[in-house]
Design a protein around this motif. Sequence first.
Motif, PDB file in Angstrom:
ATOM      1  N   HIS A 217       0.780  -1.194  -0.024  1.00 51.90           N
ATOM      2  CA  HIS A 217       0.178  -0.093   0.027  1.00 51.90           C
ATOM      3  C   HIS A 217       0.889   1.277  -0.029  1.00 51.90           C
ATOM      4  O   HIS A 217       0.438   2.358  -0.694  1.00 51.90           O
ATOM      5  CB  HIS A 217      -0.857  -0.186   1.051  1.00 51.90           C
ATOM      6  CG  HIS A 217      -1.932  -1.174   1.271  1.00 51.90           C
ATOM      7  ND1 HIS A 217      -1.857  -1.834   2.363  1.00 51.90           N
ATOM      8  CD2 HIS A 217      -2.508  -1.766   0.369  1.00 51.90           C
ATOM      9  CE1 HIS A 217      -2.637  -3.027   2.500  1.00 51.90           C
ATOM     10  NE2 HIS A 217      -3.039  -3.162   1.002  1.00 51.90           N
ATOM     11  N   ARG A 221       0.933   4.456  -2.745  1.00 54.43           N
ATOM     12  CA  ARG A 221       0.550   5.820  -2.207  1.00 54.43           C
ATOM     13  C   ARG A 221       1.494   6.728  -2.642  1.00 54.43           C
ATOM     14  O   ARG A 221       1.262   7.825  -3.065  1.00 54.43           O
ATOM     15  CB  ARG A 221       0.282   5.817  -0.661  1.00 54.43           C
ATOM     16  CG  ARG A 221      -0.148   7.053  -0.115  1.00 54.43           C
ATOM     17  CD  ARG A 221      -0.643   7.150   1.185  1.00 54.43           C
ATOM     18  NE  ARG A 221       0.645   6.414   1.964  1.00 54.43           N
ATOM     19  CZ  ARG A 221       0.550   5.570   2.658  1.00 54.43           C
ATOM     20  NH1 ARG A 221      -0.333   4.686   2.722  1.00 54.43           N
ATOM     21  NH2 ARG A 221       1.698   5.355   3.699  1.00 54.43           N
ATOM     22  N   LEU A 243      -5.814   1.423  -4.082  1.00 54.81           N
ATOM     23  CA  LEU A 243      -5.730   1.447  -2.453  1.00 54.81           C
ATOM     24  C   LEU A 243      -6.983   1.247  -2.051  1.00 54.81           C
ATOM     25  O   LEU A 243      -7.071   0.624  -0.945  1.00 54.81           O
ATOM     26  CB  LEU A 243      -5.305   2.743  -2.310  1.00 54.81           C
ATOM     27  CG  LEU A 243      -3.753   2.884  -2.369  1.00 54.81           C
ATOM     28  CD1 LEU A 243      -3.268   4.466  -2.086  1.00 54.81           C
ATOM     29  CD2 LEU A 243      -2.920   2.274  -1.180  1.00 54.81           C
ATOM     30  N   SER A 246      -8.116  -2.396  -2.110  1.00 57.20           N
ATOM     31  CA  SER A 246      -7.366  -3.101  -1.015  1.00 57.20           C
ATOM     32  C   SER A 246      -7.868  -2.711   0.155  1.00 57.20           C
ATOM     33  O   SER A 246      -7.763  -3.797   1.258  1.00 57.20           O
ATOM     34  CB  SER A 246      -5.823  -3.106  -1.348  1.00 57.20           C
ATOM     35  OG  SER A 246      -5.500  -1.868  -1.118  1.00 57.20           O
ATOM     36  N   GLN A 247      -8.161  -1.590   0.791  1.00 59.15           N
ATOM     37  CA  GLN A 247      -8.471  -0.962   2.084  1.00 59.15           C
ATOM     38  C   GLN A 247      -9.737  -0.211   1.709  1.00 59.15           C
ATOM     39  O   GLN A 247      -9.312   1.069   2.022  1.00 59.15           O
ATOM     40  CB  GLN A 247      -7.119  -0.442   2.708  1.00 59.15           C
ATOM     41  CG  GLN A 247      -6.058  -1.395   2.816  1.00 59.15           C
ATOM     42  CD  GLN A 247      -4.858  -0.408   3.549  1.00 59.15           C
ATOM     43  OE1 GLN A 247      -4.329   0.462   3.011  1.00 59.15           O
ATOM     44  NE2 GLN A 247      -4.696  -0.985   4.772  1.00 59.15           N
ATOM     45  N   PRO A 248     -10.879  -0.580   1.537  1.00 54.12           N
ATOM     46  CA  PRO A 248     -11.915   0.080   1.449  1.00 54.12           C
ATOM     47  C   PRO A 248     -12.679   0.907   2.410  1.00 54.12           C
ATOM     48  O   PRO A 248     -13.185   1.799   2.380  1.00 54.12           O
ATOM     49  CB  PRO A 248     -13.124  -0.962   1.040  1.00 54.12           C
ATOM     50  CG  PRO A 248     -12.562  -2.131   1.685  1.00 54.12           C
ATOM     51  CD  PRO A 248     -11.188  -2.109   1.519  1.00 54.12           C
ATOM     52  N   THR A 249     -12.234   0.638   3.657  1.00 52.43           N
ATOM     53  CA  THR A 249     -12.477   1.354   5.082  1.00 52.43           C
ATOM     54  C   THR A 249     -11.591   2.419   5.376  1.00 52.43           C
ATOM     55  O   THR A 249     -11.642   3.174   6.415  1.00 52.43           O
ATOM     56  CB  THR A 249     -12.649   0.323   5.963  1.00 52.43           C
ATOM     57  OG1 THR A 249     -11.480  -0.127   6.483  1.00 52.43           O
ATOM     58  CG2 THR A 249     -13.870  -0.404   5.693  1.00 52.43           C
ATOM     59  N   VAL A 250     -10.404   2.728   4.605  1.00 50.88           N
ATOM     60  CA  VAL A 250      -9.698   3.996   4.956  1.00 50.88           C
ATOM     61  C   VAL A 250     -10.036   5.274   4.300  1.00 50.88           C
ATOM     62  O   VAL A 250     -10.010   5.278   2.945  1.00 50.88           O
ATOM     63  CB  VAL A 250      -8.037   3.384   4.431  1.00 50.88           C
ATOM     64  CG1 VAL A 250      -7.189   4.532   4.979  1.00 50.88           C
ATOM     65  CG2 VAL A 250      -7.460   2.144   5.068  1.00 50.88           C
ATOM     66  N   TYR A 253      -8.014   7.431   1.642  1.00 44.63           N
ATOM     67  CA  TYR A 253      -7.879   6.847   0.296  1.00 44.63           C
ATOM     68  C   TYR A 253      -8.980   7.644  -0.710  1.00 44.63           C
ATOM     69  O   TYR A 253      -9.078   7.960  -1.829  1.00 44.63           O
ATOM     70  CB  TYR A 253      -7.465   5.637   0.239  1.00 44.63           C
ATOM     71  CG  TYR A 253      -6.394   4.950   0.832  1.00 44.63           C
ATOM     72  CD1 TYR A 253      -5.437   5.581   0.976  1.00 44.63           C
ATOM     73  CD2 TYR A 253      -6.436   3.595   1.244  1.00 44.63           C
ATOM     74  CE1 TYR A 253      -4.226   5.131   1.652  1.00 44.63           C
ATOM     75  CE2 TYR A 253      -5.466   3.258   1.999  1.00 44.63           C
ATOM     76  CZ  TYR A 253      -3.794   3.862   2.056  1.00 44.63           C
ATOM     77  OH  TYR A 253      -3.021   3.427   2.477  1.00 44.63           O
TER      78      TYR A 253
END
Length: 366
Positions: A217, A221, A243, A246-250, A253
Amino acid sequence: MVVAEEAAQLDRLEIQVDSGGGGAWEYLCLVRKLKARRSEKVLKHGLAILNDPTVRSKLGGEAYLSNGRQEIYCFSFDAEWTLYEQVAFAAFDCQQHNVAKDCIAVLSKEFPGSLRVDSVDPLGYLKDPAQQFVKVETSVPNSYIFLQKFSGRLEGMLLEAKGALAEAEKVYARLLEDNPLDQIIFKRMVAIAKARGDMKVAVDFLNKYLDIFMADHDAWRELAEIYVSLQMYKQAAFCYEELILSQPTVSPYHLAYAEAMISSLSCVLIQQVLYTMGSLENLQTAKKYYASAITLSGGKNIRALYGICLCNAAISQLTKGRNKEEKESSDLPYLGAEALRRDYKNRAPKKLPLLNSMLKNMKLSS
């Protein structure tokens, strides 16, 4: 939550160690675990341990406090050498090259031939350069250095810290030939390219790296930020899409996908990546990702709230003169404007008139 607790524990330990209350080893272990960048403290307290044979000989496993109890996460025989490496990294950061060289020399003697630590003539003499070393030209005319054939990445980082980027690059290139999957060396090559201001080379290295390590990640970034600096917004948007997948709750992003920081003349302007790329469809997509960032942050992301308002104003301009059916009808911009007013009223009441004036121009005033 765990990270926040450990960060608070690190701050408490730092105060304790600085005041002479002990716990230097636990502090250094926690710095490593959290990957915190506190180079001056690490150099000071690490050297204090390494320079005291009695304390150094008593080093046990790496320890840190968690929920009030001590946990061990490293074998005891690794402790001393791990500390030498940690102090070397801190010395790079603090421009204490002689300290770094001494640490590398100790590690090189303990682990001869290691690709990780082996250094350039660590003991100050060359026994048989023809057999053990490779002659490498430097940036200074008619000068050269001898590098061990298996010179390690710590030595490359020492050269890099000294500003000898060309020599460091040659060390890293040889290491990549021996191990094309070395993630750290790939990233050091990117760092050298950025230090030279050659962003296109940095992009090439990052793309090669991500072809192999697609789940990194931080690399995605970093690549996105470089693309934004080059005003390559379509490519930056692709990186942020990776991004988000792979990390939908961040929430950052989602926010970064919708906006990017760019410079125009002497004024820094906040504009959306998708907005810059143009078209009504991209503005509507940006608006959705601003909404996602607001949701994931519990409505506390001020930049996302601004983004919703700006997108709504831009969409209104593009749809001006169209039928009502073609225009968007949503309460979200008005809710965003109201959230901004509440936040400014509580945190910056003197600036509330400026906010109201801006929202009035956007036709979002109540």
